[in-house]
Design an enzyme around this catalytic site. Structure first.
Site, short mmCIF file in Angstrom:
data_model
loop_
_atom_site.label_atom_id
_atom_site.label_comp_id
_atom_site.label_asym_id
_atom_site.label_seq_id
_atom_site.Cartn_x
_atom_site.Cartn_y
_atom_site.Cartn_z
N CYS A 382 40.69 -26.20 -8.27
CA CYS A 382 39.55 -26.87 -8.76
C CYS A 382 39.49 -28.40 -8.53
O CYS A 382 39.29 -29.14 -7.60
CB CYS A 382 39.07 -26.45 -10.24
SG CYS A 382 37.56 -26.53 -10.57
N HIS A 509 39.44 -20.65 -9.34
CA HIS A 509 40.59 -20.64 -9.96
C HIS A 509 41.22 -19.28 -9.73
O HIS A 509 40.95 -18.04 -10.33
CB HIS A 509 40.02 -20.48 -11.57
CG HIS A 509 39.57 -21.94 -12.13
ND1 HIS A 509 40.33 -22.81 -12.76
CD2 HIS A 509 38.40 -22.36 -11.94
CE1 HIS A 509 39.68 -23.82 -12.68
NE2 HIS A 509 38.38 -23.89 -12.59
N GLU A 511 44.29 -18.11 -10.62
CA GLU A 511 45.14 -17.79 -11.75
C GLU A 511 44.48 -16.89 -12.72
O GLU A 511 45.14 -16.00 -13.26
CB GLU A 511 45.31 -19.11 -12.62
CG GLU A 511 44.19 -19.63 -13.46
CD GLU A 511 43.46 -20.78 -12.63
OE1 GLU A 511 42.69 -21.70 -13.33
OE2 GLU A 511 43.62 -20.81 -11.53
#
Length: 538
Positions: A382, A509, A511
């Site tokens: 990001c 993102h 994750e």
């Protein structure tokens, strides 16, 4: 009708109610039941989107674009399901609903009060979720600690549900703390007894108690708590700190937690399918090939929960590939030309972290330039990807390149990043970002496509600024490229330097989609390249 499992906390906060709720969901799903999880947070923010990560840790983003509590990450990782914005309601969101109804005259002149109007709204939310998702089990975690003023409406609401005609469909788990006094050498149960008494005074009798502690609680303590709370001894379970949080479902299975819940509801227990989860947990305990030092470059460095999902994604990939991951945080606000080599040279890999605000951004740009020059595996997420893009602009001669987000008024500033089309400075701060899952398409010959083994993926976003199109051609060269785009909006989704071992930035993102049973491909590739660097140094 759905069966409801309510999880409350006592004595102190931060006991791991979210992990407990997620672990119970894991065990029920492993038996073939459908599960939905809801987190009810007592704070008055409409959602955590405008809060500093120092307050409640990271803001977790759901597939459908909900900005939610980090416990949603536990739910998705442990249960291996995508939940939704419906999985997190705050007092702020609930009061917003109530005040809108009051303005519309829906209360027909009545005085609007906590009881019945706030509690009724909470119950309505829970029952609407039951209708919408039709899950076998709905697990509801109540944020905060029993006794907190702001938690009281939620406690009264779930107590009311247990008193209704469907009361037999409610099961209460209380997660509490048992302190150990070194001076006397024993565990003290009075805080737990007091917490349970507060619950009972509000109309709730727990059906199961999880006793959190650093070490396993001895049987005599379990017996004492059981007698004081009118529960059977098997319903009082010691829940000590474990070597790895992903062992918790297997630990609770050994303690018979799921069996107790199913027996209460009159449901025949079946053998769970925990084979894959057990295989993952066994990998945790296997001897590792090596320890990799990953430096995390960001500004919320004193609170690891600010980057909870990134930490977990790294840990999961490390476990999958057989490496111990040692994480070291570097405050990017303190990084400069004099100390950068000392801070980064010994890293096996560097992650340039996400975030908002100007503080620490220059350190991220400096780090992106340095790790690229030294060919240290670098992964920007990001704002990290944006820092890598600004770094490329400065290397291309745009000495005052930056993002419009950090405009200082300097007439010589050049904005590589600006608002996404349709966004501007007049937007409210909360709920106006680009949020949720959308597609990214990669160039066929890109490194990122190779790591994904695909030229199209779906990932979750949370940002307001994008690379300006007029800079794409100016910044790309034979090595550096913007390798990924949104297929329709043409927004830049990734950048990379193909001449380096691993130098990739992503606007989204990744994750948030890393799971124990399906490690994320980009994190796996990053860890593998970090391992190659480590081996090259030996």
């Amino acid at each position: 009708m759905s069966k409801f499992i309510f999880v409350t906390g006592g004595v102190i906060s931060g006991l791991g109610k979210g992990v407990a709720a997620a672990s119970i969901g894991n065990l029920l799903k492993s038996r073939g039941f459908s599960v939905f999880v809801l987190k009810l947070d007592p704070y008055l923010n409409v959602d955590p989107g405008t809060m500093s990560p120092y307050e409640h840790g990271e803001v977790y983003v759901t597939q459908d674009g909900g900005e939610t509590d980090l416990d949603l990450g536990h739910y998705e990782r442990f249960i291996n399901e995508n939940f939704s914005r419906d999985s997190n309601y705050t007092s702020g969101k609930i009061f917003w609903n109530i005040l809108e109804k009051e303005r519309l005259g829906e209360y027909k002149g009545k005085t609007v009060q906590y009881i019945p109007h706030v509690t009724d709204e909470i119950i309505l939310i829970i029952k609407n979720i039951e209708k919408k998702y039709n899950s076998d089990f709905i697990i509801v975690e109540i944020g905060g600690t029993v006794g907190d003023i702001e938690s009281n409406p939620f406690i009264y609401a779930i107590a009311q549900m247990s008193g209704e005609k469907n009361g037999l469909n409610t099961f209460f788990i209380h997660v509490t703390y048992v302190p150990f006094l070194e001076t006397s050498g024993d565990f003290k149960t009075k805080p737990t007894q007091d917490s349970v008494n507060k619950l009972r005074g509000m109309g709730i009798k727990p059906n199961m108690i999880l006793l959190r502690s650093n070490d396993k609680v001895e049987n005599a303590v379990l017996t004492k708590v059981a007698k004081a709370t009118f529960l059977s001894e098997k319903s009082v379970i010691s829940a000590p700190d474990l070597a790895n949080v992903y062992e918790m479902p297997l630990y609770l299975e050994k303690k018979g937690a799921a069996n107790i819940i199913l027996n209460y509801f009159g449901i025949n227990d079946v053998k769970p399918n925990l084979r894959k989860w057990t295989m993952f947990a066994n990998k945790v305990n296997k001897e590792k090939k090596d320890t990799l030092l990953i430096k995390m470059l960001g500004k919320y460095t004193s609170f690891s929960d600010a980057y909870k999902s990134i930490n977990e994604a790294l840990k999961i990939s490390g476990i999958d590939l057989g490496y111990d991951i040692k994480i070291e945080y570097i405050d990017s606000n303190l990084l400069n030309e004099e100390n950068i080599s000392t801070n980064l040279d010994d890293a096996d890999g560097v992650i340039i972290l996400p975030g908002f605000g100007v503080r620490g951004f220059e350190g991220k740009v400096l780090g992106a330039i340095y790790t690229r020059e030294k060919d240290i595996p670098t992964f920007g997420i990001c704002l990290g990807m944006q820092a890598m893009s600004v770094a490329q602009a400065r290397l291309k001669g745009f000495k005052k390149a930056t993002s419009k987000e950090f405009a200082s008024g300097d007439k010589d500033e050049v904005y590589v990043l600006d608002y996404i089309k349709g966004k501007n400075e007049k937007d409210k701060m909360g709920g106006t970002l680009r949020l949720g899952e959308s597609p990214s398409v990669f160039k066929k010959d890109s490194h990122i496509a190779k790591y994904y083994k695909s030229t199209e993926v779906y990932e979750r976003h949370r940002h307001r600024y994008e690379i300006q199109h007029n800079f794409i051609e100016l910044l790309e060269d034979e090595n550096f490229s913007f390798s990924g785009y949104h297929p329709e909006l043409k927004l830049v989704e990734s950048c990379e330097d193909k001449s380096k071992s691993f130098y990739i930035g992503v606007q989204y993102h990744p994750e948030f989609t890393a799971r124990p049973l399906s490690p994320h491909k980009l994190f796996n590739a990053f860890v593998e390249k970090a391992a190659e660097r480590k081996n090259g140094k030996k």
